[in-house]
Design a protein around this motif. Structure first.
Motif, PDB file in Angstrom:
ATOM      1  N   LYS A  50       0.810  -1.223   0.000  1.00 55.44           N
ATOM      2  CA  LYS A  50       0.000   0.000   0.000  1.00 55.44           C
ATOM      3  C   LYS A  50       0.843   1.271   0.000  1.00 55.44           C
ATOM      4  CE  LYS A  50      -3.836   1.613   2.427  1.00 55.44           C
ATOM      5  NZ  LYS A  50      -5.010   1.826   1.633  1.00 55.44           N
ATOM      6  N   SER A 137      -8.166  -0.572   3.061  1.00 61.25           N
ATOM      7  CA  SER A 137      -8.708  -0.543   1.707  1.00 61.25           C
ATOM      8  C   SER A 137      -7.583  -0.870   0.713  1.00 61.25           C
ATOM      9  CB  SER A 137      -9.315   0.822   1.420  1.00 61.25           C
ATOM     10  OG  SER A 137      -8.398   1.846   1.732  1.00 61.25           O
ATOM     11  N   ASN A 139      -6.090   0.055  -1.945  1.00 58.74           N
ATOM     12  CA  ASN A 139      -5.612   1.081  -2.875  1.00 58.74           C
ATOM     13  C   ASN A 139      -4.246   1.540  -2.399  1.00 58.74           C
ATOM     14  OD1 ASN A 139      -7.685   2.151  -0.767  1.00 58.74           O
ATOM     15  ND2 ASN A 139      -6.203   3.808  -1.030  1.00 58.74           N
ATOM     16  N   SER A 145     -10.360   4.553  -3.181  1.00 57.85           N
ATOM     17  CA  SER A 145     -10.606   3.175  -2.722  1.00 57.85           C
ATOM     18  C   SER A 145     -11.247   2.339  -3.831  1.00 57.85           C
ATOM     19  CB  SER A 145     -11.530   3.194  -1.509  1.00 57.85           C
ATOM     20  OG  SER A 145     -10.975   3.963  -0.470  1.00 57.85           O
ATOM     21  N   GLU A 174     -16.191   3.416   2.944  1.00 59.11           N
ATOM     22  CA  GLU A 174     -15.620   2.730   4.095  1.00 59.11           C
ATOM     23  C   GLU A 174     -16.551   2.774   5.315  1.00 59.11           C
ATOM     24  OE1 GLU A 174     -14.315   5.049   2.313  1.00 59.11           O
ATOM     25  OE2 GLU A 174     -12.415   4.341   1.483  1.00 59.11           O
TER      26      GLU A 174
HETATM   27 MG    MG Z   1      -8.357   3.562   3.125  1.00 55.69          MG
END
Ligand code: MG
Ligand code: TXA
Length: 311
Positions: A50, A137, A139, A145, A174
């Protein structure tokens, strides 16, 4: 392990997680970047993939309230009430962590974020795995996201061991994060469970006071590459559009007429702007109640991020 494969094989997903792999993981909110929360090496890979600072804690996903309680040394009454009402669902509770929890997962904090997702495929994996799954998430840090398996494939396909396709996310934003670890209960992030619903069952602080108790809740976040401007209504959007140079590719997105539907499409629409080479997206904000509060939170942060990038 072969990188980048995508499919609907839950047994394979469980196997990959058990072997310390990292997968794209469907939930009802957004897709997660998932690993066995008890495996420090696997959790560290999440941060690497990430590009996320290691002191930004992760949410641990569990199959049920019974399992979740085991992750806390001091499961609070407010967490119990909220979890009993809203799990499985788009709600994350912050509670005091159990001594056994890895410090990698909590970013060194003595509290932990827990959630039971309302997604049949996710729950099948969580039940089969019989351990917690840490998942931010899926991304790159600060970016938009993912709400489909294809989004994960496009962003992180070569870096994950498998992407479990559970279809498009039904909520699209989210989870709501409620901090139940201190005397004053705070909503740290608005989401699919509205402030109005939370405050009907537990006493929630009106407004957040002091610095955010959620490390990683930045002003600039969720940002597409294009410039993003938020406006209050469609007339303002049209007026702004009229002032733009003809060379600019500008798109108006209306988030105000059906916020629940818009939530499911918002991240896809922001991604589509970038895919279509749009220079500027003008987004009409919904009113600040229900899911509209969460949409506004994400759009204002995305607008901030886009402006920061364009300078
Ligand atoms: Mg996030
Ligand atoms: O809907 C969701 O919550 C998605 C799906 C995948 O479940 N997950 C998600 O994770 O949004 P992430 O990592 O992008 O956001 C988690 C947020 C972070 O901003 C972090 O600061 C906060 O949760 N958080 C996690 N543990 C915390 C803790 N112990 N105290 C305060 N905040 C915490």
């Amino acid at each position: 392990m072969k990188s980048g494969s995508i499919g609907t094989d839950t047994d394979h997903a469980i196997e990959v997680l058990r072997n310390g792999g990292v997968i794209g993981f469907p939930t009802e909110t957004v897709y997660g970047l998932a690993a066995d929360a008890s495996n420090s090496v696997a959790v560290n890979r999440i941060f690497d993939i990430k590009g996320r600072p290691r002191n930004h804690p992760l949410i641990v996903h569990l199959p049920s309230l019974v399992e979740a309680r085991l992750w806390s040394a001091d499961w609070s009454t407010s967490a119990e009430i909220l979890a009993a009402l809203f799990w499985p669902g788009p709600l994350t509770v912050i509670v005091t962590k159990a001594l056994t929890v890895n410090h990698e997962v909590t970013g060194g904090l003595d509290t932990i974020a827990l959630r039971v997702p309302n997604h049949a495929v996710a729950l099948e994996v969580l039940r089969g795995l019989e351990c917690g799954v840490a998942a931010p998430s899926a991304n790159k840090f600060g970016k938009v996201s993912p709400t489909t398996a294809e989004h994960v494939l496009n962003d992180l396909g070569s870096e994950v061991d498998y992407i479990l396709d559970g279809g498009p996310c039904s909520i699209g934003l989210e989870s709501t994060i409620v901090d139940c670890s201190a005397n004053i209960i705070q909503i740290l992030r608005p989401g699919g469970i509205s402030r109005e619903l939370v405050s009907q069952v537990v006493p929630v602080a009106e407004q957040m006071t002091g610095p955010s108790r959620a490390p990683g809740m930045l002003d600039s976040h969720y940002a597409p590459t294009c410039r993003l401007t938020v406006v209050a209504d469609v007339n303002e959007a049209q007026a702004l559009l009229a002032t733009q140079a003809v060379t600019q590719q500008v798109r108006i997105i209306d988030g105000s007429s059906d916020p629940t539907l818009f939530a499911t499409q918002m991240y896809s629409q922001l991604r589509q702007c970038d895919d279509d080479g749009i220079d500027q997206a003008i987004v009409v904000l919904p009113s600040p109640n229900g899911i509209g509060t969460a949409i506004r939170d994400r759009l204002l942060k995305a607008a901030h991020g886009a402006q920061t990038q364009s300078h």
